[in-house]
Design a protein around this motif. Structure first.
Motif, PDB file in Angstrom:
ATOM      1  N   UNK A  36      46.462 -58.305  49.255  1.00  0.00           N
ATOM      2  CA  UNK A  36      47.500 -57.532  49.939  1.00  0.00           C
ATOM      3  C   UNK A  36      48.485 -58.503  50.584  1.00  0.00           C
ATOM      4  N   UNK A  37      49.767 -58.218  50.441  1.00  0.00           N
ATOM      5  CA  UNK A  37      50.783 -59.037  51.096  1.00  0.00           C
ATOM      6  C   UNK A  37      51.044 -58.438  52.476  1.00  0.00           C
ATOM      7  N   UNK A  38      50.670 -59.194  53.493  1.00  0.00           N
ATOM      8  CA  UNK A  38      50.785 -58.754  54.882  1.00  0.00           C
ATOM      9  C   UNK A  38      52.017 -59.395  55.497  1.00  0.00           C
ATOM     10  N   UNK A  39      52.833 -58.605  56.177  1.00  0.00           N
ATOM     11  CA  UNK A  39      54.024 -59.148  56.834  1.00  0.00           C
ATOM     12  C   UNK A  39      53.901 -59.031  58.346  1.00  0.00           C
ATOM     13  N   UNK A  40      54.322 -60.069  59.042  1.00  0.00           N
ATOM     14  CA  UNK A  40      54.260 -60.119  60.496  1.00  0.00           C
ATOM     15  C   UNK A  40      55.430 -60.953  61.016  1.00  0.00           C
ATOM     16  N   UNK A  41      55.796 -60.739  62.242  1.00  0.00           N
ATOM     17  CA  UNK A  41      56.847 -61.568  62.839  1.00  0.00           C
ATOM     18  C   UNK A  41      56.314 -62.919  63.286  1.00  0.00           C
ATOM     19  N   UNK A  42      54.979 -63.003  63.445  1.00  0.00           N
ATOM     20  CA  UNK A  42      54.386 -64.194  64.075  1.00  0.00           C
ATOM     21  C   UNK A  42      55.116 -64.460  65.384  1.00  0.00           C
ATOM     22  N   UNK A  43      55.374 -63.363  66.114  1.00  0.00           N
ATOM     23  CA  UNK A  43      56.266 -63.429  67.271  1.00  0.00           C
ATOM     24  C   UNK A  43      55.664 -63.990  68.537  1.00  0.00           C
ATOM     25  N   UNK A  44      54.346 -64.036  68.630  1.00  0.00           N
ATOM     26  CA  UNK A  44      53.773 -64.605  69.844  1.00  0.00           C
ATOM     27  C   UNK A  44      52.324 -64.215  70.046  1.00  0.00           C
ATOM     28  N   UNK A  45      51.609 -65.084  70.734  1.00  0.00           N
ATOM     29  CA  UNK A  45      50.223 -64.801  71.098  1.00  0.00           C
ATOM     30  C   UNK A  45      50.180 -63.695  72.148  1.00  0.00           C
ATOM     31  N   UNK A  46      49.110 -62.938  72.241  1.00  0.00           N
ATOM     32  CA  UNK A  46      47.883 -63.021  71.443  1.00  0.00           C
ATOM     33  C   UNK A  46      47.920 -62.195  70.156  1.00  0.00           C
ATOM     34  N   UNK A  47      49.029 -61.493  69.893  1.00  0.00           N
ATOM     35  CA  UNK A  47      49.097 -60.624  68.713  1.00  0.00           C
ATOM     36  C   UNK A  47      49.085 -61.437  67.420  1.00  0.00           C
ATOM     37  N   UNK A  48      50.100 -62.288  67.243  1.00  0.00           N
ATOM     38  CA  UNK A  48      50.203 -63.113  66.043  1.00  0.00           C
ATOM     39  C   UNK A  48      51.208 -64.227  66.298  1.00  0.00           C
ATOM     40  N   UNK A  49      50.844 -65.445  65.921  1.00  0.00           N
ATOM     41  CA  UNK A  49      51.721 -66.591  66.147  1.00  0.00           C
ATOM     42  C   UNK A  49      51.299 -67.727  65.231  1.00  0.00           C
ATOM     43  N   UNK A  50      52.196 -68.674  65.038  1.00  0.00           N
ATOM     44  CA  UNK A  50      51.895 -69.830  64.199  1.00  0.00           C
ATOM     45  C   UNK A  50      51.290 -70.939  65.045  1.00  0.00           C
ATOM     46  N   UNK A  51      50.095 -71.354  64.696  1.00  0.00           N
ATOM     47  CA  UNK A  51      49.435 -72.458  65.397  1.00  0.00           C
ATOM     48  C   UNK A  51      50.159 -73.751  65.047  1.00  0.00           C
ATOM     49  N   UNK A  52      50.742 -74.448  66.032  1.00  0.00           N
ATOM     50  CA  UNK A  52      51.523 -75.656  65.739  1.00  0.00           C
ATOM     51  C   UNK A  52      50.692 -76.785  65.159  1.00  0.00           C
ATOM     52  N   UNK A  53      49.393 -76.778  65.407  1.00  0.00           N
ATOM     53  CA  UNK A  53      48.530 -77.854  64.904  1.00  0.00           C
ATOM     54  C   UNK A  53      48.141 -77.640  63.445  1.00  0.00           C
ATOM     55  N   UNK A  54      47.884 -76.382  63.072  1.00  0.00           N
ATOM     56  CA  UNK A  54      47.404 -76.083  61.721  1.00  0.00           C
ATOM     57  C   UNK A  54      48.459 -75.435  60.840  1.00  0.00           C
ATOM     58  N   UNK A  55      49.549 -74.957  61.477  1.00  0.00           N
ATOM     59  CA  UNK A  55      50.600 -74.216  60.777  1.00  0.00           C
ATOM     60  C   UNK A  55      50.082 -72.890  60.204  1.00  0.00           C
ATOM     61  N   UNK A  56      48.919 -72.443  60.684  1.00  0.00           N
ATOM     62  CA  UNK A  56      48.337 -71.171  60.255  1.00  0.00           C
ATOM     63  C   UNK A  56      48.735 -70.074  61.237  1.00  0.00           C
ATOM     64  N   UNK A  57      48.964 -68.869  60.711  1.00  0.00           N
ATOM     65  CA  UNK A  57      49.274 -67.730  61.575  1.00  0.00           C
ATOM     66  C   UNK A  57      47.966 -67.129  62.070  1.00  0.00           C
ATOM     67  N   UNK A  58      47.871 -66.937  63.378  1.00  0.00           N
ATOM     68  CA  UNK A  58      46.638 -66.454  63.976  1.00  0.00           C
ATOM     69  C   UNK A  58      46.948 -65.498  65.114  1.00  0.00           C
TER      70      UNK A  58
END
Length: 264
Positions: A36-58
């Protein structure tokens, strides 16, 4: 000639039948396929954000989506987009699922489907660190307040701005909003309270004050967004979500990310 015409006709019917099967499989892919292609803003923790160390969205919404798709025997691929592009991406088929802090509202349900709720929260108010008196929007009369565009909070502020003479400034991301409150370019900001609380807990040196006395007026619930016609996918995800509520998985995810919600 008749034999040639008959052969051509049979060939055309076969091609149309093959196209029909392909289209049918494409429509069923997101309900029974592998990814499934999931779309997110990665707009901010704790909902969803890009980890600067791993570049993974979490974030806790990402964890919920991963577990739900895993239980539905699917994988997920994460893509990012601006807030205003989330619903159009579902409608155009560019994405299968929205995973973000998007309230389930009657207006949005006219455009897309939602799964059963996976979290609930209300808006929070922050002000400049030196502001010790603001407790409500009424206390911000004649001042400038920031809000993320495309949100219910923005609509609420614009309705109240004439009465309170508020200058409403909009932002694409929460990060940009927080920069302006810290640099004192705006007097206050309205956004998801869990985001403000989390950011402050992780970055205690951030210079803004969360207004604990503020009473939210737009509390709501969020679910995973799915295209209007894709009811089969909604059913699959709802089955996973029900299992996660029952076995305590949702609660464990909340605890991991420092958020709370009394599940209905």
């Amino acid at each position: 000639m008749k034999k040639v015409r008959l052969a051509s006709l049979l060939l055309m019917v076969g091609m149309l039948s093959a196209c029909g099967n392909t289209e049918e499989k494409a429509e069923q892919a997101s309900a029974s396929g592998d990814t499934l292609k999931v779309i997110t803003t990665a707009g901010g923790y704790p909902f969803n954000a890009t980890n600067p160390s791993t570049n993974e969205i979490e974030g806790f919404m990402i964890d919920i989506a991963k577990e739900a798709t895993k239980r539905a025997d699917m994988d997920m691929e994460i893509v990012t987009g601006e807030w205003n592009s989330l619903i159009p991406s579902l409608q155009s088929g560019k994405a299968d699922v929205i995973v973000d802090g998007m309230y389930i509202t009657d207006e949005r349900k006219k455009e897309i489907n939602f799964t059963d709720p996976v979290f609930g929260f209300g808006e929070g108010l922050i002000v400049q660190e030196g502001d010790k008196t603001t407790a409500s929007l009424e206390d911000l009369k004649d001042k400038t307040i920031g809000v993320q565009m495309g949100t219910s909070f923005k609509d609420m502020l614009e309705e109240q701005s004439p009465e309170l003479n508020l200058e409403v400034k909009t932002y694409q991301t929460l990060a940009d909003l927080l920069k302006d409150i810290e640099s004192k370019r705006i007097d206050a900001a309205l956004a998801d309270k869990p985001a403000f609380t989390y950011m402050k807990s992780q970055n205690p040196n951030m210079t803004y004050r969360i207004v604990d006395e503020y009473v939210p007026s737009l509390s709501g619930e969020i679910g995973l967004g799915v295209a209007k016609e894709n009811t089969a996918l909604v059913e699959k995800l709802n089955t996973s979500i029900a299992e996660m509520k029952e076995d305590g998985t949702l609660t464990s995810i909340y605890e991991k990310w420092g958020v709370e919600w009394e599940q209905p």
